[in-house]
Design a protein around this motif. Structure first.
Motif, PDB file in Angstrom:
ATOM      1  N   ALA A  26       0.854   0.110   1.175  1.00 59.01           N
ATOM      2  CA  ALA A  26       2.159  -0.282   1.714  1.00 59.01           C
ATOM      3  C   ALA A  26       2.077  -0.700   3.175  1.00 59.01           C
ATOM      4  O   ALA A  26       3.059  -1.169   3.736  1.00 59.01           O
ATOM      5  N   ILE A 198      10.095  -1.015   2.614  1.00 64.02           N
ATOM      6  CA  ILE A 198       8.731  -0.498   2.523  1.00 64.02           C
ATOM      7  C   ILE A 198       8.514   0.592   3.568  1.00 64.02           C
ATOM      8  O   ILE A 198       7.833   1.590   3.315  1.00 64.02           O
ATOM      9  N   ASN A 202       7.596   4.342   2.759  1.00 60.24           N
ATOM     10  CA  ASN A 202       6.433   5.006   3.357  1.00 60.24           C
ATOM     11  C   ASN A 202       6.740   6.414   3.853  1.00 60.24           C
ATOM     12  O   ASN A 202       5.824   7.183   4.138  1.00 60.24           O
TER      13      ASN A 202
END
Length: 504
Positions: A26, A198, A202
């Motif tokens: 990621a 994202i 995370n």
């Protein structure tokens, strides 16, 4: 002698946090935001990670169960919302496994200089999926070496990529524009906003650590400390790795699928042993990451199935290890079917399979967290007398603000990820993801209604009266356990009395 039960040390807990939460693949989509990412990382650490982590720390140390996120939301809002969250939380995982499986053939091809045909590609991807499934059959405590090893390897990759980025920038200059203006957020750049989800993704996964509570030496102490220290460490690791990627490749050219791999290739060359080692270690970390997540996701699905909130197949457990093997096998079946989408002769689907599946995985994971914040408030209200070892530090109106902000950020990031915000070709490519999300949401409602057929009554959530009854039952059980323990300790002394000299 009885079998000794393995327990996680605090170092193992921290490493487990890193293994679960830090997702190496990621880093590239986050780096694609450009220099703005540094602003967004810091902003979201303060406004999302810290309040989210502290909510999880309070709930995880107050309500100890294998259900984790599902159990908190079910206790607050009842079976209907518990079932929905269990579905969203679970479905993200097989989609994630499938998306990572698509990385294997291409990276192996780069390392060994070969190009695989589609049948070989599918065979490699399916092998990855089912190895992950079989890894998830093992007990959490027996798999500490996987969690610890995966964490160490992930950190080594991040440090290597960040270090190579510094070396590359010193010798070749930065690939992109490093002017001060590029570090400021641009809310009109819808492409960059797409990747904000994202960054939030995370940060996800701290509640998985709460499902490890039974394997910890001191969960009430270790969980809050691990969330705070692990969260700060993970933020630093991501920033360093993203910096390395951005140093080698301009932000608008970063590939969300293989950005990290391409960055290393640019910096050291495809024939370099460093490139080969980083690629192979990166692939190993994917196994560790999926194995670590499987423990939390499978237990939640198993736990929900026992309440009639997921299909019964998810409640099947191994007689030997008591691990939820039913959920693990279903993961493998769904991930395998998702990989078959590559057989569809539509380039937007077959060629963009990683990003499509990965984005859908991200969206469902983020959706499952939205009800957690109102559930936190509801449980505070209806269950005020329960002992809270760790408490959310904000009070009054500030508490409501600190809970509302991360929930709003989740909603906005989901919209930016799957909803076309303008008519550009890149934005219109989100339509397959949007359709996929809608289909799985509707399928989840069908599964919820199917699963509830065996329930005799609908649980509507905790009320103050139910909460008091539960506390009384727990107190009685604890008192009974203490009495039994004291009786066991006293028994040898009672047996020894006849052998004693009589008292005159």
């Amino acid at each position: 002698m009885g079998d000794k039960v393995k327990k996680f040390s605090f170092i193992s807990v921290i490493l487990s946090v890193i293994c679960v939460v830090f997702v190496a693949e990621a880093a590239a989509p986050a780096a694609a935001i450009g220099n703005q990412q540094f602003f967004w990382w810091i902003f979201l650490i303060l406004t999302f990670l810290l309040p989210y982590g502290m909510v999880v720390a309070e709930l995880g140390t107050t309500y100890d169960s294998d259900g984790g996120l599902y159990d908190w939301i079910r206790d607050a809002f009842g079976d209907a919302w518990g079932s929905r969250v269990a579905w969203y939380y679970w479905i993200n995982f097989p989609l994630w496994i499938a998306s990572l499986g698509t990385l294997f053939p291409d990276i192996l091809g780069m390392v060994f200089g070969v190009e695989f045909d589609l049948p070989v590609i599918l065979a490699i991807e399916l092998a990855f999926v089912w190895i992950v499934v079989f890894m998830s059959f093992s007990k959490v405590s027996d798999s500490a070496w996987i969690l610890n090893g995966g964490a160490v390897l992930k950190v080594l990759i991040a440090v290597a990529v960040g270090g190579l980025g510094i070396w590359y920038a010193v010798n070749n200059g930065f690939a992109g524009d490093m002017s001060p203006a590029t570090f400021l957020p641009d809310l009109t750049n819808t492409n960059a906003l797409t990747y904000l989800s994202i960054i939030l993704f995370n940060f996800m996964g701290f509640e998985v650590i709460c499902t490890f509570a039974g394997a910890m030496k001191n969960p009430s102490r270790d969980i809050p400390k691990a969330i705070v220290l692990g969260g700060l460490a993970i933020g630093a690791i991501y920033l360093f790795a993203s910096f390395g990627i951005g140093a080698a490749i301009p932000a608008d050219q970063i590939d969300p699928d293989f950005g990290m791999i391409y960055a290393v290739m640019t910096m050291v060359g495809e024939a370099s042993p460093i490139f080969v080692i980083i690629c192979l270690v990166f692939l190993v970390t994917l196994f560790a990451n999926m194995a670590s997540w499987s423990f939390g996701v499978n237990f939640v699905a198993d736990y929900a199935a026992k309440h009639g909130n997921m299909p019964k197949v998810f409640s099947h457990e191994s007689a030997k290890t008591e691990m939820p093997t039913g959920a693990a096998i279903v993961n493998g079946v769904v991930a395998s079917l998702a990989l078959m989408l590559q057989l569809i002769p539509i380039p937007a689907i077959s060629e963009g399979i990683f990003w499509m599946l990965f984005s859908m995985n991200v969206v469902f994971l983020l959706i499952s967290y939205i009800p957690m914040f109102p559930a936190f408030l509801k449980l505070r209200k209806v269950d005020p007398n329960r002992t809270r070892i760790f408490t959310f530090p904000f009070k009054g109106k500030l508490m409501y603000v600190m809970l509302a902000i991360p929930a709003i950020e989740l909603v906005l990031s989901i919209v930016a990820t799957i909803v076309p915000l303008n008519g550009s070709e890149e934005e219109l490519s989100k339509i397959p993801m949007l359709v996929g999300v809608v289909v799985f949401v509707l399928l989840g409602e069908a599964v919820r209604l199917w699963s509830k057929r065996g329930r005799t009554e609908e649980y509507r959530g905790l009320t103050p009266e139910l909460a008091e009854e539960r506390l009384a039952e727990e107190a009685a059980a604890a008192a009974e356990g203490i009495a039994e323990a004291e009786g066991t300790e006293a028994k040898p002394q009672a047996d020894a009395e006849p052998a004693s000299a009589p008292v005159a």
